[in-house]
Design a protein around this motif. Structure first.
Motif, PDB file in Angstrom:
ATOM      1  N   VAL A 285      84.773 -21.594  -9.474  1.00 22.28           N
ATOM      2  CA  VAL A 285      83.899 -22.873  -9.676  1.00 22.28           C
ATOM      3  C   VAL A 285      84.557 -24.225 -10.091  1.00 22.28           C
ATOM      4  O   VAL A 285      85.284 -24.155 -11.052  1.00 22.28           O
ATOM      5  CB  VAL A 285      82.642 -22.927 -10.645  1.00 22.28           C
ATOM      6  N   ARG A 336      84.212 -20.837   1.141  1.00 23.52           N
ATOM      7  CA  ARG A 336      83.129 -21.637   0.273  1.00 23.52           C
ATOM      8  C   ARG A 336      83.697 -21.375  -1.015  1.00 23.52           C
ATOM      9  O   ARG A 336      82.750 -21.657  -1.953  1.00 23.52           O
ATOM     10  CB  ARG A 336      81.849 -20.721   0.617  1.00 23.52           C
ATOM     11  N   THR A 337      84.893 -21.090  -1.259  1.00 23.68           N
ATOM     12  CA  THR A 337      85.268 -20.760  -2.591  1.00 23.68           C
ATOM     13  C   THR A 337      86.338 -21.887  -2.825  1.00 23.68           C
ATOM     14  O   THR A 337      87.296 -22.155  -1.911  1.00 23.68           O
ATOM     15  CB  THR A 337      85.818 -19.648  -3.093  1.00 23.68           C
ATOM     16  N   LEU A 339      83.366 -23.033  -5.508  1.00 24.10           N
ATOM     17  CA  LEU A 339      82.080 -23.604  -5.241  1.00 24.10           C
ATOM     18  C   LEU A 339      82.438 -25.169  -5.984  1.00 24.10           C
ATOM     19  O   LEU A 339      82.879 -25.258  -7.249  1.00 24.10           O
ATOM     20  CB  LEU A 339      81.191 -22.851  -6.176  1.00 24.10           C
ATOM     21  N   ASP A 364      79.093 -28.624  -2.898  1.00 27.55           N
ATOM     22  CA  ASP A 364      78.267 -27.981  -2.670  1.00 27.55           C
ATOM     23  C   ASP A 364      76.779 -28.314  -3.520  1.00 27.55           C
ATOM     24  O   ASP A 364      75.563 -28.213  -3.032  1.00 27.55           O
ATOM     25  CB  ASP A 364      78.501 -26.140  -3.238  1.00 27.55           C
ATOM     26  N   ASP A 389      71.458 -30.881  -3.500  1.00 28.52           N
ATOM     27  CA  ASP A 389      72.363 -29.937  -2.514  1.00 28.52           C
ATOM     28  C   ASP A 389      71.648 -29.966  -1.152  1.00 28.52           C
ATOM     29  O   ASP A 389      70.609 -30.560  -0.884  1.00 28.52           O
ATOM     30  CB  ASP A 389      72.277 -28.489  -2.991  1.00 28.52           C
ATOM     31  N   ARG A 416      75.493 -19.140  -6.694  1.00 27.20           N
ATOM     32  CA  ARG A 416      76.638 -18.360  -6.507  1.00 27.20           C
ATOM     33  C   ARG A 416      76.078 -16.734  -5.916  1.00 27.20           C
ATOM     34  O   ARG A 416      76.660 -16.094  -5.186  1.00 27.20           O
ATOM     35  CB  ARG A 416      77.719 -17.994  -7.920  1.00 27.20           C
ATOM     36  N   ALA A 419      75.097 -17.189  -2.601  1.00 29.92           N
ATOM     37  CA  ALA A 419      76.290 -17.081  -1.508  1.00 29.92           C
ATOM     38  C   ALA A 419      76.734 -15.719  -1.473  1.00 29.92           C
ATOM     39  O   ALA A 419      77.141 -15.141  -0.431  1.00 29.92           O
ATOM     40  CB  ALA A 419      77.469 -17.990  -2.004  1.00 29.92           C
TER      41      ALA A 419
END
Ligand code: CTP
Length: 439
Positions: A285, A336-337, A339, A364, A389, A416, A419
């Motif tokens: 993150v 997607r990482t 976040l 995000d 978001d 998280r 996801a």
């Protein structure tokens, strides 16, 4: 079903996780030992079963009888007292503990814990327990800032995963002013409740940026902004409390870096960019709280510019700094990482601008705040934010920056979890009804 304080997450009362918890309070020998009585009273009031262990030195500051009266239980004062050990031994107490709090934790007791010593009831319980340990340090300001104490604290945090609350800033018994004062008992109780209930970021690698950037005009002057770093530091420290391994990249700020957080100090956007490049490599993150200056002087004068040289009207050529968050969003591509959480400091059309930033910076979540509103934004201790978001906007109730930090982290945890969840199965098509066969 397992019953216990750790399941009590949804409760609204902040001290609720303490109800029914077995808490050991270890009192070591400092002048603040008398405040441990109030701590024990508050823990008892919150419904915790409190056991108290004291070092010999602590007993010089406060009597065991006080704690016995408050807890209605025997107090551990001597590791080698057979009668004490015969009723319930220190190992049993360490075993059944849900949480161990050391208050006050003196420089000496911290050094002994960091060395793994166990020759008094407090250090023996600390070494024997598998429960989380919360330290509430209290000592002279020079002892606190001594590199050896700092190294010991960091060792306890990094190696053993201990939590730390305080010390507060104030007038100390040794007549010095500065950090060293035991955190207020109510704050220790709050921290204890957090430790018990909130380990939902355990093991998460988080990078937080905070503070302004100063873009030098010359060795004396700079282009900058009004950010104090308070919101980012609050996020870093709240995340650390919830079990995250936090790296804080902190611009010029008067705030001390939070204990237990790896802090990289930077001055300007270019340094912030370098520091981020390294820090985000294995981050789960990234929270971009920093108010990165959008522009820097095209040229930095090596010598102080004289008023006469500048003239009666001056214009400074500025060049744009890179948008670091947008770069991270772009570099992430379809992955997607990490976040990505951005901030939007706005003075008008707060939500609309935040929505635009969500798209342009490919992040995000955008935490939007109206910096023109009193009690919100730069330099104050409170904030009111809206979380934006792709699923919409959620208003977070106004609160201290630390409280708001926890609400932002709640949202990060939820994102998280969403996801990580397997994609919901498409509802099955109803089977065509079998034609009934006529016999
Ligand atoms: N940000 C960044 N790099 C910059 C400027 C901003 O990474 N050069 C990040 C901030 O850390 C924040 C987000 O982008 O998370 C939004 O910052 P903000 O100052 O509100 O917006 P800007 O992008 O500067 O846009 P504007 O000033 O036009 O509102």
């Amino acid at each position: 079903m397992i019953e216990g304080p750790r399941l009590n997450r949804a409760a609204r009362d902040p001290a609720a996780p303490l109800k029914g918890a077995h808490v050991v309070v270890g009192v070591t020998g400092g002048i603040a030992a008398y405040k441990a009585a109030e701590l024990v009273r508050l823990l008892d009031k919150a419904g915790a079963h409190v056991d108290v262990a004291m070092t010999g030195r602590a007993q010089k500051f406060i009597g065991a009888m006080t704690f016995q009266a408050l807890t209605r239980r025997p107090v551990f004062t001597n590791l080698f007292d057979l009668t004490e050990e015969a009723t319930i031994g220190h190992i049993q107490v360490a075993d059944r503990a849900d949480l161990v709090i050391i208050a006050p934790a003196t420089a000496n007791s911290i050094a002994r814990m960091a060395a793994g010593q166990a020759d008094d009831p407090v250090s023996a319980i600390v070494l024997a327990t598998r429960a989380p340990v919360l330290l509430a340090p209290s000592m002279n300001v020079n002892m606190w800032s001594h590199p050896i104490t700092e190294a010991n604290i960091l060792r306890l945090i990094d190696v053993a995963g201990y939590h730390v609350v305080g010390p507060g800033d104030g007038f100390l018994a040794c007549r010095w002013t500065g950090p060293g004062r035991l955190a207020e008992p109510a704050d220790i109780v709050e921290a204890a409740a957090h430790v018990l209930s909130n380990q939902d970021l355990a093991g998460v690698r988080m990078v937080v940026t905070a503070g302004p950037t100063y873009e030098a005009i010359d060795p004396v002057r700079f282009v900058g902004n009004r950010s104090s770093g308070k919101m980012g530091v609050a996020i870093a420290s709240a995340a650390q409390r919830r079990g995250a391994r936090v790296t804080l990249v902190l611009g010029p700020s008067a705030l001390p870096p939070p204990v237990g957080v790896t802090t990289m100090s930077v001055e300007n956007a270019t340094q912030l960019q370098w520091a981020l490049g390294d820090a985000v490599k294995d981050a789960d993150v990234v929270v971009m709280t920093a108010a990165v200056a959008d522009f820097r002087p095209a040229k930095e004068a090596k010598q102080k510019l004289k008023r006469g040289e500048i003239g009666p009207t001056a214009s400074i050529a500025l060049v744009q700094n890179p948008d670091l968050l947008a770069e991270l969003g772009k570099a992430r591509g379809s992955r997607r990482t990490p976040l990505l959480v951005g901030f939007a400091a706005e003075t008008d059309d707060v939500i609309g601008n935040a929505e635009k930033k969500l798209v342009t910076k490919k992040c995000d979540l955008v935490v939007a705040n109206d910096v023109s509103e009193p009690g919100s934004g730069f330099a104050v201790d409170t904030n009111r934010v809206t979380l934006v978001d792709t699923s919409g906007a959620i208003e977070v109730p106004a609160g201290t920056k630390y409280e708001v930090a926890h609400r932002i982290l709640d949202h990060v945890v939820a994102m998280r979890a969403a996801a990580a969840a397997p994609p919901a199965k498409a509802p099955r098509e109803p089977k065509p009804k079998a034609k009934s066969k006529k016999r």
